[in-house]
Scaffold this motif. Structure first.
Motif, PDB file in Angstrom:
ATOM      1  N   ASN A  17       0.430  -1.021  -0.249  1.00 56.94           N
ATOM      2  CA  ASN A  17       0.138   0.036  -0.174  1.00 56.94           C
ATOM      3  C   ASN A  17       1.316   1.029   0.029  1.00 56.94           C
ATOM      4  OD1 ASN A  17       0.962   0.081   2.120  1.00 56.94           O
ATOM      5  ND2 ASN A  17      -0.792  -0.037   3.384  1.00 56.94           N
ATOM      6  N   ASP A  18       2.029   1.516  -0.598  1.00 56.29           N
ATOM      7  CA  ASP A  18       3.511   2.277  -0.578  1.00 56.29           C
ATOM      8  C   ASP A  18       4.104   1.661  -1.858  1.00 56.29           C
ATOM      9  OD1 ASP A  18       4.508   4.410   1.309  1.00 56.29           O
ATOM     10  OD2 ASP A  18       6.472   3.555   0.215  1.00 56.29           O
ATOM     11  N   ASP A  19       3.087   3.544  -2.583  1.00 57.24           N
ATOM     12  CA  ASP A  19       3.360   3.087  -4.373  1.00 57.24           C
ATOM     13  C   ASP A  19       4.575   4.087  -4.201  1.00 57.24           C
ATOM     14  OD1 ASP A  19       3.312   3.763  -6.695  1.00 57.24           O
ATOM     15  OD2 ASP A  19       1.392   2.489  -7.067  1.00 57.24           O
ATOM     16  N   PRO A  20       6.093   3.970  -5.473  1.00 61.95           N
ATOM     17  CA  PRO A  20       6.846   4.376  -5.626  1.00 61.95           C
ATOM     18  C   PRO A  20       6.740   5.253  -6.574  1.00 61.95           C
ATOM     19  CG  PRO A  20       7.337   2.212  -6.221  1.00 61.95           C
ATOM     20  CD  PRO A  20       6.034   2.285  -4.773  1.00 61.95           C
ATOM     21  N   ARG A  21       5.572   5.709  -7.259  1.00 62.79           N
ATOM     22  CA  ARG A  21       5.242   6.199  -8.290  1.00 62.79           C
ATOM     23  C   ARG A  21       4.723   7.743  -7.430  1.00 62.79           C
ATOM     24  NH1 ARG A  21       1.143   3.500 -11.424  1.00 62.79           N
ATOM     25  NH2 ARG A  21       0.855   2.497  -9.325  1.00 62.79           N
ATOM     26  N   LEU A  22       4.349   7.429  -6.058  1.00 70.07           N
ATOM     27  CA  LEU A  22       3.759   8.845  -5.046  1.00 70.07           C
ATOM     28  C   LEU A  22       4.475   9.269  -4.504  1.00 70.07           C
ATOM     29  CD1 LEU A  22       0.168   6.951  -4.153  1.00 70.07           C
ATOM     30  CD2 LEU A  22       0.638   8.260  -5.619  1.00 70.07           C
ATOM     31  N   HIS A  23       5.654   8.498  -4.274  1.00 70.83           N
ATOM     32  CA  HIS A  23       6.928   9.274  -3.928  1.00 70.83           C
ATOM     33  C   HIS A  23       7.357   9.599  -4.855  1.00 70.83           C
ATOM     34  CE1 HIS A  23       6.663   7.506   0.466  1.00 70.83           C
ATOM     35  NE2 HIS A  23       6.430   6.067   0.156  1.00 70.83           N
ATOM     36  N   PRO A  60     -10.535  -1.919 -14.251  1.00 66.40           N
ATOM     37  CA  PRO A  60      -9.545  -2.475 -14.211  1.00 66.40           C
ATOM     38  C   PRO A  60      -8.709  -3.124 -13.266  1.00 66.40           C
ATOM     39  CG  PRO A  60      -8.655  -1.201 -15.957  1.00 66.40           C
ATOM     40  CD  PRO A  60     -10.054  -1.350 -15.512  1.00 66.40           C
ATOM     41  N   GLN A  61      -8.598  -1.789 -12.685  1.00 65.18           N
ATOM     42  CA  GLN A  61      -7.165  -1.906 -11.869  1.00 65.18           C
ATOM     43  C   GLN A  61      -7.752  -2.466 -10.718  1.00 65.18           C
ATOM     44  OE1 GLN A  61      -8.963   0.761 -12.906  1.00 65.18           O
ATOM     45  NE2 GLN A  61      -9.035   2.288 -11.295  1.00 65.18           N
ATOM     46  N   LEU A  62      -8.928  -2.927 -10.635  1.00 62.94           N
ATOM     47  CA  LEU A  62      -9.941  -3.035  -9.203  1.00 62.94           C
ATOM     48  C   LEU A  62      -9.284  -4.685  -8.741  1.00 62.94           C
ATOM     49  CD1 LEU A  62     -12.101  -2.838  -6.969  1.00 62.94           C
ATOM     50  CD2 LEU A  62     -13.274  -3.812  -8.198  1.00 62.94           C
ATOM     51  N   LYS A  68     -10.056  -3.657   7.410  1.00 64.97           N
ATOM     52  CA  LYS A  68      -9.679  -5.446   7.102  1.00 64.97           C
ATOM     53  C   LYS A  68     -10.113  -5.245   5.232  1.00 64.97           C
ATOM     54  CE  LYS A  68     -10.828  -8.529   9.606  1.00 64.97           C
ATOM     55  NZ  LYS A  68     -10.289  -9.210  10.258  1.00 64.97           N
ATOM     56  N   TYR A  69      -8.864  -6.326   4.487  1.00 59.98           N
ATOM     57  CA  TYR A  69      -9.359  -6.123   3.361  1.00 59.98           C
ATOM     58  C   TYR A  69     -10.291  -7.754   3.284  1.00 59.98           C
ATOM     59  CZ  TYR A  69      -8.354  -7.371  -1.425  1.00 59.98           C
ATOM     60  OH  TYR A  69      -8.382  -7.256  -2.986  1.00 59.98           O
ATOM     61  N   VAL A  70     -11.391  -7.119   1.941  1.00 60.89           N
ATOM     62  CA  VAL A  70     -12.268  -8.522   2.428  1.00 60.89           C
ATOM     63  C   VAL A  70     -12.026  -9.390   0.931  1.00 60.89           C
ATOM     64  CG1 VAL A  70     -13.626  -7.664   4.018  1.00 60.89           C
ATOM     65  CG2 VAL A  70     -14.510  -6.902   1.837  1.00 60.89           C
ATOM     66  N   GLY A 112      -2.185  -1.622  -4.431  1.00 59.35           N
ATOM     67  CA  GLY A 112      -2.538  -1.313  -3.239  1.00 59.35           C
ATOM     68  C   GLY A 112      -2.805   0.011  -2.899  1.00 59.35           C
ATOM     69  N   ILE A 113      -3.388   0.629  -3.800  1.00 59.40           N
ATOM     70  CA  ILE A 113      -3.285   1.927  -4.289  1.00 59.40           C
ATOM     71  C   ILE A 113      -5.501   2.654  -3.655  1.00 59.40           C
ATOM     72  CG2 ILE A 113      -4.264   4.554  -4.659  1.00 59.40           C
ATOM     73  CD1 ILE A 113      -1.393   4.009  -6.657  1.00 59.40           C
ATOM     74  N   GLU A 114      -6.052   3.202  -3.050  1.00 58.17           N
ATOM     75  CA  GLU A 114      -7.193   2.665  -2.111  1.00 58.17           C
ATOM     76  C   GLU A 114      -8.029   4.481  -2.256  1.00 58.17           C
ATOM     77  OE1 GLU A 114      -7.584   1.702   1.486  1.00 58.17           O
ATOM     78  OE2 GLU A 114      -5.673   0.210   1.702  1.00 58.17           O
TER      79      GLU A 114
END
Length: 444
Positions: A14-20, A378-380, A399-401, A428-430
């Motif tokens: 849930n930590d995307d290097p692109r966002l950094h 499609p990324q879901l 909780k991821y379901v 992992g991006i929400e």
């Protein structure tokens, strides 16, 4: 499909290097250049000169349009650059006909182009007399900083492709009555935009407060509570089910607060449970007035001697909104917060729709929602449910379901918590968390 909330493999990160990378790419030097250019137009008052190439709001908005066009040229035409305007007259602060023109750049999403997020800043400036359109009104922080941040976010984000659409907006007429925002919000409504977030940047460059505080490590996020568009029936239901502090604007602010913690170094976001500063207003309000989620992003400590002031010195105090009152590194930090938030929301799947909740007089709580359109998203990967104590400001438990549309939280009593659901991408991006019912809905 019903699924008990047991252990399910979540996306790997849930930590995307692109966002950094996006946060690091924002240039304080370029923001300084753009603020300086805007200040050098002398005044950008809504009623000011429109024919000159060097002075007045006409010159400023033409320059902004050229900047957006250059950004688009650099990314192979990835931005649609347009003006959205209307002639306003008969108003207290615009008595005679004046064309109020916004400059807009649209970066279309690849799979869900009708889902929008928007970042804005205000073009216009003013001095002490709101009707004085000839005196120099540099407007360095208020609000060349917001426009410069919007331009810089476009430069950085235009190097990427996103699932959803991003709108970069330089709005006019704010000081005369929020007219630019009203014009664009009405257009969004008329064209049926699925507008999920409005990030209004109004004064993002000052770190020296009139209270004597110097602070470059906090930012305020103003977010209204109950939607002004709420119906009587929705109000009656909310009395028994809650949602006063879980409007989509509030959960948008919580989302950006979380982004700040994760991706922006040395920046703590203060979520303010209020539409705007006490008794004051900004360009997110016209969007809120139509029911869209929107917040104001701005510095924490204002300096009123640098806002709406004639350029002068009195009793040893220098008045005026000039370049020396802007901290460009801080403006870059807040611009980075915007850019990362826009990118995250546009890479994430759409926020869940039709979220509902059940569990009265039961030992467990069940949440349901509508499945996201597979072609648009499609990324879901699936969905994550959140809950928190009712007096907690931020979501505490999750909780991821999986890729389901219903889940039950066993032995978690509905009366004791607030609940919500977020969509999660394969990376992992929400999305922002959506509170159940009309009170928390981000729309379809």
């Amino acid at each position: 499909m019903l699924l008990s909330a047991s252990a399910i493999a979540a996306p790997t990160t849930n930590d995307d290097p692109r966002l950094h990378d996006i946060a690091k790419a924002i240039s304080a030097d370029r923001i300084q250049q753009d603020i300086t250019t805007l200040v050098n137009f002398g005044t950008r008052h809504t009623l000011s000169e429109t024919k000159s190439d060097t002075r007045g709001i006409g010159a400023a908005r033409r320059w902004i349009k050229k900047e957006f066009e250059q950004i688009s040229a650099n990314c192979g035409g990835c931005l649609e650059v347009i003006t959205v305007g209307e002639t306003i007259s008969g108003e207290k602060r615009i008595p005679n006909p004046v064309e109020v023109v916004n400059v807009i750049a649209i970066q279309r999403g690849t799979t869900d182009p009708e889902r929008y997020v928007l970042m804005s800043g205000d073009i216009d400036s003013r001095v002490s007399d709101v009707m004085d359109f000839t005196s120099d009104a540099p407007g360095a922080n208020d609000n060349a900083s917001g426009v410069a941040g919007t331009l810089e976010a476009a430069r950085v984000l235009s190097k990427y492709k996103f699932n959803g659409t991003i709108v970069y907006a330089a709005l006019s007429g704010e000081e005369q009555g929020l007219f630019g925002g009203k014009i664009l919000a009405a257009r969004a409504q008329e064209e049926g935009w699925r507008l999920k977030a409005v990030l209004n940047n109004d004064m993002i460059g000052n770190i020296e407060g009139v209270n004597g505080v110097i602070n470059n490590s906090t930012v305020r996020l103003f977010a209204e509570g109950t939607r002004v568009t709420e119906t009587e029936a929705e109000s009656r239901l909310r009395r028994f089910t809650g949602g006063e502090v879980d409007s989509p604007s509030r959960n948008l602010a919580r989302y950006i607060d979380k982004i700040a913690d994760q991706y922006i170094e040395n920046l703590d976001a203060m979520v303010i449970y209020r539409l705007d500063r006490y008794g004051r207003g900004g360009h997110h309000r016209p969007f809120n007035d139509l029911g869209y989620p929107g917040i104001r992003i701005m510095e924490t400590n204002e300096n009123y001697t640098r806002q709406h002031q004639d350029l002068r010195t009195e009793d040893g105090i220098v008045y005026g909104d000039t370049l020396d009152g802007v901290n460009f590194d801080y403006a870059a930090k807040l611009t980075g917060l915007n850019a990362v938030s826009l990118a995250a929301m546009s890479w994430a799947p759409t926020p869940p729709a039709d979220v509902s909740i059940e569990g009265a007089v039961q030992p467990s709580t069940t949440l349901k929602w509508k499945a996201a359109d597979a072609e648009q998203n499609p990324q879901l990967a699936g969905y994550k449910v959140y809950w928190r104590y009712t007096d907690a400001p931020q979501w505490q438990y999750s909780k991821y379901v999986g890729d389901v549309t219903e889940t039950t939280l066993e032995n978690i009593v509905i009366d004791n918590y607030f609940f919500g659901v977020a969509s999660v991408s394969k990376d992992g991006i929400e999305s922002p968390v959506v509170y159940p019912g009309a009170a928390g809905s981000f729309g379809d």
